[in-house]
Design a protein around this motif. Structure first.
Motif, PDB file in Angstrom:
ATOM      1  N   VAL A 234       0.804  -1.040   0.034  1.00  0.00           N
ATOM      2  CA  VAL A 234      -0.002   0.238  -0.150  1.00  0.00           C
ATOM      3  C   VAL A 234       0.760   1.188  -0.081  1.00  0.00           C
ATOM      4  O   VAL A 234       0.784   2.212  -0.684  1.00  0.00           O
ATOM      5  N   GLU A 235       1.894   1.233   0.863  1.00  0.00           N
ATOM      6  CA  GLU A 235       2.734   2.377   0.849  1.00  0.00           C
ATOM      7  C   GLU A 235       3.554   2.717  -0.440  1.00  0.00           C
ATOM      8  O   GLU A 235       3.627   3.951  -0.800  1.00  0.00           O
ATOM      9  N   LEU A 236       3.713   1.489  -1.085  1.00  0.00           N
ATOM     10  CA  LEU A 236       4.440   1.714  -2.464  1.00  0.00           C
ATOM     11  C   LEU A 236       3.469   2.178  -3.394  1.00  0.00           C
ATOM     12  O   LEU A 236       3.899   2.986  -4.415  1.00  0.00           O
ATOM     13  N   GLU A 237       2.379   1.913  -3.411  1.00  0.00           N
ATOM     14  CA  GLU A 237       1.182   2.275  -4.407  1.00  0.00           C
ATOM     15  C   GLU A 237       1.235   3.845  -4.006  1.00  0.00           C
ATOM     16  O   GLU A 237       0.877   4.487  -5.016  1.00  0.00           O
ATOM     17  N   GLN A 238       1.007   4.362  -2.899  1.00  0.00           N
ATOM     18  CA  GLN A 238       0.961   5.520  -2.454  1.00  0.00           C
ATOM     19  C   GLN A 238       2.074   6.573  -3.339  1.00  0.00           C
ATOM     20  O   GLN A 238       1.985   7.362  -3.711  1.00  0.00           O
ATOM     21  N   GLN A 239       3.418   5.826  -2.855  1.00  0.00           N
ATOM     22  CA  GLN A 239       4.430   6.509  -3.428  1.00  0.00           C
ATOM     23  C   GLN A 239       4.512   6.404  -4.948  1.00  0.00           C
ATOM     24  O   GLN A 239       4.497   7.748  -5.461  1.00  0.00           O
ATOM     25  N   ASN A 240       3.900   5.338  -5.788  1.00  0.00           N
ATOM     26  CA  ASN A 240       3.865   5.615  -7.050  1.00  0.00           C
ATOM     27  C   ASN A 240       2.587   6.598  -7.525  1.00  0.00           C
ATOM     28  O   ASN A 240       2.901   7.080  -8.692  1.00  0.00           O
ATOM     29  N   GLN A 241       1.582   6.809  -6.824  1.00  0.00           N
ATOM     30  CA  GLN A 241       0.585   7.818  -7.012  1.00  0.00           C
ATOM     31  C   GLN A 241       1.049   9.116  -6.751  1.00  0.00           C
ATOM     32  O   GLN A 241       0.872   9.820  -7.798  1.00  0.00           O
ATOM     33  N   ASP A 242       1.810   9.413  -5.837  1.00  0.00           N
ATOM     34  CA  ASP A 242       2.633  10.520  -5.673  1.00  0.00           C
ATOM     35  C   ASP A 242       3.275  10.863  -6.802  1.00  0.00           C
ATOM     36  O   ASP A 242       3.624  12.070  -7.378  1.00  0.00           O
ATOM     37  N   LEU A 243       4.205   9.805  -7.192  1.00  0.00           N
ATOM     38  CA  LEU A 243       5.308   9.888  -8.433  1.00  0.00           C
ATOM     39  C   LEU A 243       4.392  10.354  -9.720  1.00  0.00           C
ATOM     40  O   LEU A 243       4.804  11.259 -10.447  1.00  0.00           O
ATOM     41  N   LEU A 244       3.463   9.742  -9.848  1.00  0.00           N
ATOM     42  CA  LEU A 244       2.552   9.898 -11.191  1.00  0.00           C
ATOM     43  C   LEU A 244       1.918  11.353 -11.192  1.00  0.00           C
ATOM     44  O   LEU A 244       1.837  11.919 -11.967  1.00  0.00           O
ATOM     45  N   LYS A 245       1.374  11.950  -9.794  1.00  0.00           N
ATOM     46  CA  LYS A 245       0.998  13.108  -9.747  1.00  0.00           C
ATOM     47  C   LYS A 245       2.155  14.159 -10.123  1.00  0.00           C
ATOM     48  O   LYS A 245       1.680  15.227 -10.983  1.00  0.00           O
ATOM     49  N   SER A 246       3.294  13.919  -9.697  1.00  0.00           N
ATOM     50  CA  SER A 246       4.288  14.621  -9.968  1.00  0.00           C
ATOM     51  C   SER A 246       4.674  14.779 -11.271  1.00  0.00           C
ATOM     52  O   SER A 246       5.052  15.747 -11.908  1.00  0.00           O
ATOM     53  N   MET A 247       4.709  13.725 -12.022  1.00  0.00           N
ATOM     54  CA  MET A 247       5.068  13.686 -13.447  1.00  0.00           C
ATOM     55  C   MET A 247       4.152  14.406 -14.365  1.00  0.00           C
ATOM     56  O   MET A 247       4.332  15.098 -15.334  1.00  0.00           O
ATOM     57  N   ASN A 248       2.613  14.063 -13.856  1.00  0.00           N
ATOM     58  CA  ASN A 248       1.631  14.655 -14.467  1.00  0.00           C
ATOM     59  C   ASN A 248       1.697  16.338 -14.322  1.00  0.00           C
ATOM     60  O   ASN A 248       1.513  17.225 -15.324  1.00  0.00           O
ATOM     61  N   ALA A 249       2.233  16.695 -13.257  1.00  0.00           N
ATOM     62  CA  ALA A 249       2.355  18.373 -13.105  1.00  0.00           C
ATOM     63  C   ALA A 249       3.651  18.812 -14.014  1.00  0.00           C
ATOM     64  O   ALA A 249       3.557  19.629 -14.529  1.00  0.00           O
ATOM     65  N   ARG A 250       4.669  17.858 -13.886  1.00  0.00           N
ATOM     66  CA  ARG A 250       5.737  18.151 -14.841  1.00  0.00           C
ATOM     67  C   ARG A 250       5.340  18.322 -16.313  1.00  0.00           C
ATOM     68  O   ARG A 250       5.862  19.084 -17.066  1.00  0.00           O
ATOM     69  N   THR A 251       4.506  17.483 -16.621  1.00  0.00           N
ATOM     70  CA  THR A 251       4.105  17.374 -18.166  1.00  0.00           C
ATOM     71  C   THR A 251       3.349  18.712 -18.517  1.00  0.00           C
ATOM     72  O   THR A 251       3.449  18.987 -19.464  1.00  0.00           O
TER      73      THR A 251
END
Length: 437
Positions: A346-363
């Motif tokens: 679950v923690e890894l999935e949360q980290q992956n979601q945060d990473l995806l949000k960061s990538m979306n913002a960067r995009t």
């Protein structure tokens, strides 16, 4: 043994199952043999697990052939070899082999005299098959009180005495090894036929053999108990730490520790599984042999069944409890590891979601920058195109081919150039987006 069954006039043979001969022969594999009274029996059981079994069989075959005796047939687990006044009974089991030497006894001799070490010399004629489990000195004598009184011959504190079901025999022992290492057993004949005496002696020897083998699980249980207790204590500590661990690094560390504990417990269980299972099987065989004797109490002394139940049951319960603790601990470790693994996932999935949000913002930021760059590039290209157009118009005006003022023509061309370049850039961008999709 006949391989088929004849029917009718004997001209038709029914094909047997491949295992029929083995199954039928197993019933007669270890027959009771007649035993003359008085007799002295020296019985040994050796550990012949693994490669020791074939080596022991080869040694026995060589022993028989060197003395002109019939050796055991291939695959035979039981063999009887008489030579002189002594008879050898050899039996091979899955992890042990027994050597039973039947030796005539002096009718006027005292029980257990001479010492078993002086009459067991035939065993020195063969190489020792393996580590010694059991050594029994059994004396079958006629009833001759008080010379054959069990209370005189054995330690009263651990003496067990019983009669068989019809009272034709009394058997006694204190289950203690004497100075030469033999456990002494006295069987008093009160009118048994030789076949009955042989059956009783064989069952008594089997009881002592399986009693010893059943208790082999106790040292294994005692060896495992400290490590099981340590693992149980550490599991409780880890589960308590799990309640306060919130970061991924701490949960990873706890998961690694749980995995190491589970591996240690599983290794111990795998190493002891056979021993504990064998102890249960041997105890059941011993209990069955005791039930077959149909014991009757003699005076105020305990029977073999009551004595062994009182002395052996705690040891066997220790084995059963240790095996149950291993199984229970293994299940608890698996549940705790699964719970912790779920938390880590679950923690890894949360980290992956945060990473995806960061990538979306960067995009999105890159898209905005790209749009800005496209606007600037449109202005720059328009500037250069208009400049080139101005040179063209000025040249045409100076040559007299263009009657319009170059400044006015250039100014009029600016919106046309800007729109054309913007449209071209926009079309190219749309095409690239369509290709990516």
């Amino acid at each position: 043994m006949t391989t088929g069954v004849l029917i009718g006039d004997g001209d038709v043979r029914l094909s047997p199952h491949p295992l029929r001969a083995a199954v039928l022969g197993e019933v007669h594999a270890r027959p009771f043999t007649a035993l003359q009274v008085p007799s002295r029996i020296v019985h040994f059981a050796f550990d012949t697990a693994g490669a020791r079994g074939p080596a022991d069989r080869a040694n026995l075959i060589a022993f028989c052939e060197s003395r002109g005796l019939q050796p055991p047939a291939p695959g035979e687990k039981h063999h009887r070899a008489p030579f002189g006044t002594t008879v050898l009974r050899w039996e091979q089991h899955s992890e042990f082999t027994t050597y039973t030497w039947e030796i005539p006894a002096d009718p006027a001799g005292a029980p257990f005299y001479p010492d078993a070490s002086s009459i067991s010399s035939p065993m020195r004629l063969l190489p020792q098959p393996g580590p010694l489990f059991v050594a029994v000195d059994l004396h079958v004598v006629k009833d001759d009180p008080p010379r054959t009184s069990p209370e005189r011959l054995f330690d009263r504190a651990s003496l067990a005495v019983a009669e068989n079901s019809d009272g034709q025999a009394l058997y006694a022992t204190d289950f203690q090894p004497g100075p030469s290492g033999f456990v002494r057993v006295l069987v008093i004949d009160r009118g048994m036929p030789p076949e009955r005496a042989g059956a009783l002696v064989q069952r008594v020897l089997e009881i002592e053999t399986y009693r010893t083998l059943a208790l082999l699980g106790l040292p294994e249980a005692q060896r495992l108990t400290p490590s099981i207790a340590t693992s149980e204590r550490r599991l409780a500590e880890v589960t308590q730490e799990m309640r306060g661990a919130g970061d991924l690094a701490s949960n990873h560390k706890l998961l690694e520790e749980l995995t190491a504990l589970a591996a240690e417990v599983e290794a111990g269980a795998a190493a002891s599984q056979y021993r504990f299972g064998a102890s249960r099987a041997y105890e059941e065989i011993m209990t069955g042999r005791l039930a077959t004797l149909g014991e009757r109490k003699v005076g105020g002394l305990p029977t073999w069944s009551s004595f062994l139940a009182r002395r052996m049951k705690p040891a066997m319960r220790t084995c059963v409890t240790t095996e149950a603790r291993q199984s229970d601990l293994s299940l608890k470790l698996a549940r705790a590891a699964n719970l912790l693994r779920t938390r880590v996932d679950v923690e890894l999935e949360q980290q992956n979601q945060d990473l995806l949000k960061s990538m979306n913002a960067r995009t999105r930021l890159q898209l905005r920058l790209q749009t800005t760059v496209e606007g600037l590039s449109t202005a720059a290209i328009t500037y250069y195109v208009v400049g080139l157009f101005g040179y063209l118009v000025k040249g045409l005006h100076d040559s007299g081919r263009l009657p319009v003022d170059p400044s006015i023509a250039t100014a009029a061309f600016v919106p046309v150039a800007a729109f054309s370049i913007w449209w071209t850039v926009r079309s190219i961008r749309k095409k690239h987006i369509a290709d990516e999709e």
